[in-house]
Write an enzyme that holds these catalytic residues in place. Structure first.
Site, mmCIF file in Angstrom:
data_model
loop_
_atom_site.group_PDB
_atom_site.id
_atom_site.type_symbol
_atom_site.label_atom_id
_atom_site.label_comp_id
_atom_site.label_asym_id
_atom_site.label_seq_id
_atom_site.Cartn_x
_atom_site.Cartn_y
_atom_site.Cartn_z
ATOM 1 N N ASP A 19 0.819 -1.218 0.000
ATOM 2 C CA ASP A 19 0.000 0.000 0.000
ATOM 3 C C ASP A 19 0.850 1.263 0.000
ATOM 4 O O ASP A 19 0.671 2.144 -0.842
ATOM 5 C CB ASP A 19 -0.901 0.041 1.255
ATOM 6 C CG ASP A 19 -2.037 -0.963 1.184
ATOM 7 O OD1 ASP A 19 -2.340 -1.455 0.081
ATOM 8 O OD2 ASP A 19 -2.616 -1.247 2.255
ATOM 9 N N ARG A 99 0.960 4.570 16.969
ATOM 10 C CA ARG A 99 0.627 5.642 16.027
ATOM 11 C C ARG A 99 1.145 7.015 16.435
ATOM 12 O O ARG A 99 1.697 7.736 15.605
ATOM 13 C CB ARG A 99 -0.878 5.694 15.761
ATOM 14 C CG ARG A 99 -1.457 4.436 15.126
ATOM 15 C CD ARG A 99 -0.676 3.953 13.951
ATOM 16 N NE ARG A 99 -1.271 2.772 13.344
ATOM 17 C CZ ARG A 99 -0.677 2.034 12.416
ATOM 18 N NH1 ARG A 99 0.530 2.350 12.001
ATOM 19 N NH2 ARG A 99 -1.278 0.973 11.926
ATOM 20 N N ASP A 128 -6.815 4.164 12.947
ATOM 21 C CA ASP A 128 -5.447 4.626 12.734
ATOM 22 C C ASP A 128 -5.380 5.976 12.021
ATOM 23 O O ASP A 128 -4.554 6.816 12.348
ATOM 24 C CB ASP A 128 -4.645 3.565 11.979
ATOM 25 C CG ASP A 128 -4.389 2.339 12.846
ATOM 26 O OD1 ASP A 128 -4.276 2.518 14.083
ATOM 27 O OD2 ASP A 128 -4.329 1.224 12.326
ATOM 28 N N SER A 180 -5.777 -8.469 7.772
ATOM 29 C CA SER A 180 -5.080 -7.196 7.900
ATOM 30 C C SER A 180 -4.336 -7.227 9.230
ATOM 31 O O SER A 180 -4.929 -7.431 10.284
ATOM 32 C CB SER A 180 -6.097 -6.050 7.878
ATOM 33 O OG SER A 180 -5.494 -4.881 8.383
#
Ligand code: ARG
Length: 432
Positions: A19, A99, A128, A180
């Protein structure tokens, strides 16, 4: 093709996956950016030089990589452990804690590169994106966040692979995980695919850090964890540096099948989501830390701190790490950890972890007060007066308001007979 942002630099949070690699090329080609990638290793990145090479191959002008594992533990994970932060009482927040650190590295890189734009590869459905956007907003409100996966890029996985091939981006031959996955030292988060059915048990291929409990060693293993002011510092009496300590506990507990979490959780964007986590070290350390606190904190601290831990977890989950509210809660948490030093013994046994012992130089536990054996120092006669005063409001209420008396509205709905009449023995039927 536009050159809307020609001459501008955009710093992209880069994982090295498909990605974000496609995003490098896309930001360049479609929006006209010069792309600088920024990768922070929180314990799952592996070969940083390979990540750097891949970023450049994908079209980045520059690829910044950084080992941030120690910072991650010291400034993000330990405070959350000390707070007892478990989202919805279970999730140790591995992804959520990572994050804000990645966002901080991103902002630092943007400053160093004089960039006005940063980008990340989060989709528009998860937590996220919120965490990245809020953290960047709090640290650098002048920066603009671009999220190609949330809108603009709009590619299926197959389209991404085609696009990658066309742009000379190395596509790994490894077959795509049907899930995922996000991971760092504090845990592995797995979602999507067949896990989307909350009734279906997770298939074996979901797990990589933990063995099936029935395949774990039959012999339990006891591990002793030492804490210094709420931070784990020793394993079985030996001092171990933080990254190493977490890795070793992940291995050890995982080998005994400890650390699996299967839950339905509430995302910030309003969606209920089925999540599987593997967090052997986190599960073990939270358990041990709580056990040590039960020895050294007062009843009031424990009760209040449990409340606060929930608030803390909520805040982390919701991406509000860089808020004043967090600073205020963290100050309280830090203060509570002054006496949280000592050791805890935990038994790992086929998927279960059980605290079997705890000790501390600051222990509030007093054997002479607790004992039912010899050496009892507790004055039992004093209890009478204590109960008299403690029960005063109840007796007053009973006299004036007859809350539980006969015929009162709130009287127990138990037929009087049931309490007083002796039961008749029923004649047992005999088979002829
Ligand atoms: N639900 C977890 C969280 O919001 C994990 C998210 C994991 N992300 C992922 N791309 N699989 O913290």
């Amino acid at each position: 093709m536009t050159t809307q942002y020609a001459g501008e630099t955009c710093v992209l949070a880069y994982s090295g996956g498909l990605d974000t690699s496609v995003a490098v090329a896309w930001l360049r080609e479609t929006l006209g950016f010069e792309v600088v990638t920024c990768t922070g290793d929180l314990g799952a990145t592996g070969d940083l030089e390979a990540v750097q090479r891949k970023a450049i191959a994908s079209g980045a002008r520059k690829a910044i990589v950084q080992d941030a594992r120690d910072i991650f533990l010291r400034y993000f994970v330990w405070p959350a452990l000390q707070a007892g932060a478990l989202y919805e009482d279970r999730y140790p927040l591995a992804t959520a804690l990572g994050r804000p650190l990645l966002a901080k590295l991103l902002v630092d890189a943007a400053r160093a590169e004089n960039a006005r734009f940063v980008a990340h590869g989060c989709t528009g459905k998860g937590n996220d994106q919120v965490r990245f956007d809020l953290a960047v907003g709090a640290l650098a409100p002048d920066l603009t966040v671009i999220a190609p996966m949330r809108g603009g890029m709009n590619m299926t996985r197959d389209e991404e692979i085609d696009y990658a091939k066309k742009h000379g981006i190395p596509v790994e031959a490894t077959k795509k995980s049907p899930y995922s996955v996000d991971m760092n030292l504090w845990g592995r988060s797995i979602e999507a695919g067949v896990l989307e059915d909350p009734w279906g048990a997770p298939p074996r291929d979901v797990f990589q850090w933990t063995v099936e409990p029935e395949e774990a060693p039959a012999k339990p293993r006891e591990v002793e964890i030492g804490f210094d002011e709420g931070v784990p510092v020793t394993i079985d009496g030996a001092k171990v540096e933080s990254v190493d300590l977490v890795q070793r506990l992940n291995d050890l507990a995982g080998k005994h099948g400890v650390g699996r979490i299967d839950m339905v959780e509430d995302r910030l964007v309003g969606i209920k989501s089925r999540e599987i986590y593997e967090a052997p070290a986190a599960v073990l350390l939270h358990q041990a830390h709580r056990a040590l606190e039960s020895l050294v904190l007062t009843k009031e601290s424990l009760r209040f701190k449990a409340e606060l831990g929930r608030e803390y977890a909520e805040l982390v989950y919701n991406g509000l790490w860089f808020s004043a509210h967090h600073q205020d809660l963290a100050a309280y948490v830090r203060s509570t950890q002054r006496f949280v030093s000592g050791e805890v013994r935990v038994r790992l046994d086929r998927g279960a972890s059980t605290v079997v012992g705890r000790r501390s130089a600051h222990s509030l536990y007093s054997t002479s007060l607790a004992t039912y054996g010899k050496g009892d120092a507790f004055d039992q006669r004093a209890s009478e007066g204590f109960i008299k005063v403690f029960g005063l409001p109840l007796r007053t209420q009973a006299r004036t308001q007859a809350l539980w008396g006969e015929g009162s509205e709130a009287s127990l709905d138990i037929p009087k007979k049931a309490l007083t009449a002796p039961r008749k023995a029923r004649p047992t039927k005999r088979k002829k």
